[in-house]
Design a protein around this motif. Structure first.
Motif, PDB file in Angstrom:
ATOM      1  N   ILE A   1       4.425   6.208   6.026  1.00 37.77           N
ATOM      2  CA  ILE A   1       4.950   7.282   6.888  1.00 37.77           C
ATOM      3  C   ILE A   1       5.822   8.230   6.073  1.00 37.77           C
ATOM      4  O   ILE A   1       5.747   9.463   6.216  1.00 37.77           O
ATOM      5  N   ALA A   2       6.664   7.655   5.198  1.00 35.15           N
ATOM      6  CA  ALA A   2       7.532   8.491   4.377  1.00 35.15           C
ATOM      7  C   ALA A   2       6.718   9.385   3.448  1.00 35.15           C
ATOM      8  O   ALA A   2       7.036  10.577   3.263  1.00 35.15           O
ATOM      9  N   SER A   3       5.664   8.869   2.863  1.00 32.35           N
ATOM     10  CA  SER A   3       4.825   9.672   1.965  1.00 32.35           C
ATOM     11  C   SER A   3       4.124  10.791   2.722  1.00 32.35           C
ATOM     12  O   SER A   3       3.929  11.898   2.186  1.00 32.35           O
ATOM     13  N   ARG A   4       3.733  10.521   3.946  1.00 30.14           N
ATOM     14  CA  ARG A   4       3.017  11.534   4.730  1.00 30.14           C
ATOM     15  C   ARG A   4       3.908  12.723   5.058  1.00 30.14           C
ATOM     16  O   ARG A   4       3.443  13.877   5.047  1.00 30.14           O
ATOM     17  N   TYR A   5       5.179  12.479   5.340  1.00 31.35           N
ATOM     18  CA  TYR A   5       6.079  13.550   5.768  1.00 31.35           C
ATOM     19  C   TYR A   5       7.089  13.947   4.696  1.00 31.35           C
ATOM     20  O   TYR A   5       8.078  14.630   5.001  1.00 31.35           O
ATOM     21  N   GLY A   6       6.844  13.557   3.457  1.00 27.73           N
ATOM     22  CA  GLY A   6       7.715  13.973   2.361  1.00 27.73           C
ATOM     23  C   GLY A   6       9.090  13.347   2.373  1.00 27.73           C
ATOM     24  O   GLY A   6      10.060  13.967   1.952  1.00 27.73           O
ATOM     25  N   LEU A   7       9.221  12.121   2.836  1.00 27.41           N
ATOM     26  CA  LEU A   7      10.502  11.409   2.902  1.00 27.41           C
ATOM     27  C   LEU A   7      10.536  10.327   1.830  1.00 27.41           C
ATOM     28  O   LEU A   7       9.495   9.880   1.345  1.00 27.41           O
ATOM     29  N   PRO A   8      11.736   9.872   1.440  1.00 22.23           N
ATOM     30  CA  PRO A   8      11.820   8.861   0.371  1.00 22.23           C
ATOM     31  C   PRO A   8      11.281   7.504   0.819  1.00 22.23           C
ATOM     32  O   PRO A   8      11.525   7.058   1.927  1.00 22.23           O
ATOM     33  N   THR A   9      10.541   6.883  -0.072  1.00 20.67           N
ATOM     34  CA  THR A   9      10.088   5.515   0.179  1.00 20.67           C
ATOM     35  C   THR A   9      11.207   4.534  -0.164  1.00 20.67           C
ATOM     36  O   THR A   9      12.155   4.868  -0.879  1.00 20.67           O
ATOM     37  N   ARG A  10      11.079   3.284   0.329  1.00 21.63           N
ATOM     38  CA  ARG A  10      12.160   2.292   0.162  1.00 21.63           C
ATOM     39  C   ARG A  10      11.564   0.922  -0.155  1.00 21.63           C
ATOM     40  O   ARG A  10      10.498   0.554   0.358  1.00 21.63           O
ATOM     41  N   THR A  11      12.332   0.199  -0.949  1.00 17.00           N
ATOM     42  CA  THR A  11      11.997  -1.207  -1.216  1.00 17.00           C
ATOM     43  C   THR A  11      12.780  -2.076  -0.224  1.00 17.00           C
ATOM     44  O   THR A  11      13.681  -1.611   0.475  1.00 17.00           O
ATOM     45  N   SER A  12      12.465  -3.369  -0.196  1.00 16.02           N
ATOM     46  CA  SER A  12      13.093  -4.257   0.774  1.00 16.02           C
ATOM     47  C   SER A  12      14.590  -4.412   0.548  1.00 16.02           C
ATOM     48  O   SER A  12      15.357  -4.564   1.517  1.00 16.02           O
ATOM     49  N   ASP A  13      15.036  -4.364  -0.703  1.00 19.02           N
ATOM     50  CA  ASP A  13      16.461  -4.523  -0.953  1.00 19.02           C
ATOM     51  C   ASP A  13      17.262  -3.279  -0.579  1.00 19.02           C
ATOM     52  O   ASP A  13      18.494  -3.314  -0.585  1.00 19.02           O
ATOM     53  N   ARG A  14      16.606  -2.211  -0.241  1.00 17.51           N
ATOM     54  CA  ARG A  14      17.303  -0.993   0.222  1.00 17.51           C
ATOM     55  C   ARG A  14      17.286  -0.859   1.730  1.00 17.51           C
ATOM     56  O   ARG A  14      17.677   0.168   2.289  1.00 17.51           O
ATOM     57  N   LEU A  15      16.885  -1.924   2.422  1.00 19.59           N
ATOM     58  CA  LEU A  15      16.894  -1.935   3.881  1.00 19.59           C
ATOM     59  C   LEU A  15      17.953  -2.920   4.400  1.00 19.59           C
ATOM     60  O   LEU A  15      17.915  -3.260   5.565  1.00 19.59           O
TER      61      LEU A  15
ATOM     62  N   ALA B   1      14.442  11.277  11.754  1.00 17.57           N
ATOM     63  CA  ALA B   1      15.551  10.572  12.404  1.00 17.57           C
ATOM     64  C   ALA B   1      15.628   9.118  11.948  1.00 17.57           C
ATOM     65  O   ALA B   1      16.715   8.578  11.688  1.00 17.57           O
ATOM     66  N   LEU B   2      14.487   8.472  11.817  1.00 18.98           N
ATOM     67  CA  LEU B   2      14.485   7.078  11.363  1.00 18.98           C
ATOM     68  C   LEU B   2      14.908   6.971   9.906  1.00 18.98           C
ATOM     69  O   LEU B   2      15.578   6.002   9.509  1.00 18.98           O
ATOM     70  N   ASP B   3      14.560   7.954   9.094  1.00 16.36           N
ATOM     71  CA  ASP B   3      14.976   7.931   7.689  1.00 16.36           C
ATOM     72  C   ASP B   3      16.498   7.994   7.566  1.00 16.36           C
ATOM     73  O   ASP B   3      17.091   7.315   6.706  1.00 16.36           O
ATOM     74  N   ARG B   4      17.157   8.788   8.395  1.00 15.03           N
ATOM     75  CA  ARG B   4      18.621   8.833   8.359  1.00 15.03           C
ATOM     76  C   ARG B   4      19.230   7.488   8.754  1.00 15.03           C
ATOM     77  O   ARG B   4      20.248   7.062   8.192  1.00 15.03           O
ATOM     78  N   LEU B   5      18.617   6.794   9.673  1.00 16.36           N
ATOM     79  CA  LEU B   5      19.111   5.466  10.065  1.00 16.36           C
ATOM     80  C   LEU B   5      18.928   4.454   8.949  1.00 16.36           C
ATOM     81  O   LEU B   5      19.814   3.615   8.694  1.00 16.36           O
ATOM     82  N   LEU B   6      17.808   4.528   8.253  1.00  9.13           N
ATOM     83  CA  LEU B   6      17.570   3.608   7.136  1.00  9.13           C
ATOM     84  C   LEU B   6      18.549   3.862   5.991  1.00  9.13           C
ATOM     85  O   LEU B   6      18.976   2.924   5.311  1.00  9.13           O
TER      86      LEU B   6
END
Length: 341
Positions: A327-341, A198-203
């Motif tokens: 957290i993203a690596s643990r659950y197979g979600l994409p990681t993000r850099t600061s400019d993508r937030l 759910a948090l990944d969709r918000l990001l």
């Protein structure tokens, strides 16, 4: 020379026929004479060459004399069968010599009537009447036809696949093992993974306005598209505030360091909204010739406030990315850099 038995007199003894024994033979056993022995051998030789004669008139012991159909039918025979079944004739008995046991046959004839009646009556009681047999056969046929019709109807109903033979259905290969549970199924059993998704969709939605913000700030610096740039910046600010409100309603209690992650994201989006508002106000100032000289916008207090708010937002974004990526690596979600937030 005395009358005595010859060596082969007793090897082949002819069968005894009724009435063959002479009178007075019941009193004791006498040895046969040579003449009688020769006559017995001749009779036996003739019997081996000739066919078996018909049954004698006098029945042997245990069989009632006369033909099987001579006995009148009983009072109740006609109730269960249309005609009496014939009793098989007794096996023929070979004839014996004239001197054979006539008295023995006489005794058997007298006592055979009762035994024949008993066996005939027993056979009649054990035989099932023909109408009963016919009724049983017809009933079995009706039951078999009914069961077959039911099986055919149940097999042919439905989608048409029920008519396949049972042997063919049983010879099918075993079904393939069920696939591994999908990520949605595993997320239902793991609340932390569900919150991370759910948090990944918000990001992902937070990065939609980044291109508009960067382009609008660049236009303001060159005194171009000032009104449009101001509108885009105000819209981006509204989106940042909406992200903050949605983050407050989102539960992330199962994630590691959830409080620090929530605070970093809140600061990043809040300060980004503040910076967007100051950039929009700066665009309104640059519309005046006083703040746009030679195609370049002058720096104002609004521009300074926007730069400081943007720096604080970038710092919070870097912290949020540092907390989010594990957290993203643990659950197979994409990681993000600061400019993508």
């Amino acid at each position: 020379m005395t009358d005595g038995p010859l060596p082969d007199a007793t090897t082949v003894m002819p069968p005894v026929t009724p009435g063959a024994m002479p009178p007075g033979a019941h009193g004791g056993e006498q040895m046969p004479s040579p003449r009688r022995a020769r006559r017995a051998r001749q009779t036996a030789a003739q019997q081996r060459q000739q066919p078996v004669p018909p049954a004698p008139t006098a029945a042997p012991y245990g069989i009632r004399p006369g033909a099987p159909g001579d006995r009148p039918a009983g009072d109740f025979d006609n109730l269960f069968r249309e005609e009496a079944a014939p009793v098989p004739a007794p096996a023929p008995v070979p004839e014996a010599s004239a001197e054979g046991g006539r008295g023995r046959g006489g005794r058997g004839a007298g006592s055979g009537r009762g035994g024949a009646r008993r066996r005939h009556s027993d056979g009649k009681g054990a035989r099932m009447p023909l109408p009963v047999i016919a009724a049983v056969v017809v009933g079995c046929a009706v039951v078999g036809l009914g069961a077959g019709a039911l099986m055919f109807d149940s097999g042919s109903s439905g989608d048409g696949k029920g008519s396949e033979p049972v042997a063919a259905a049983s010879s099918r290969p075993p079904a393939a093992p069920s696939p591994a549970p999908s990520s949605e199924a595993s997320a239902e059993s793991d609340p932390a993974k569900r919150q991370a998704q759910a948090l990944d969709r918000l990001l992902e939605q937070s990065n939609e306005r980044r291109g508009d913000v960067v382009g609008s700030v660049s236009d303001i610096k060159s005194c171009d598209n000032l009104d449009r740039s101001a509108r885009k910046l105000r819209a981006a600010a509204d989106d940042r505030r909406d992200l903050v409100d949605r983050l407050e309603k989102l539960s992330v209690r199962e994630l590691p360091r959830d409080d620090d992650l929530t605070e970093a994201l809140t600061d990043a989006w809040r300060y980004s909204a503040i910076a967007d508002d100051h950039y929009a106000a700066w665009a309104k100032q640059v519309k005046s010739d006083k703040y746009c000289v030679d195609g370049k916008a002058k720096a104002t207090k609004r521009a300074g406030r926007a730069e400081r708010a943007s720096e604080r937002a970038s710092k919070a974004k870097r912290e949020a990315a540092r907390l989010w990526n594990p957290i993203a690596s643990r659950y197979g979600l994409p990681t993000r850099t600061s400019d993508r937030l």
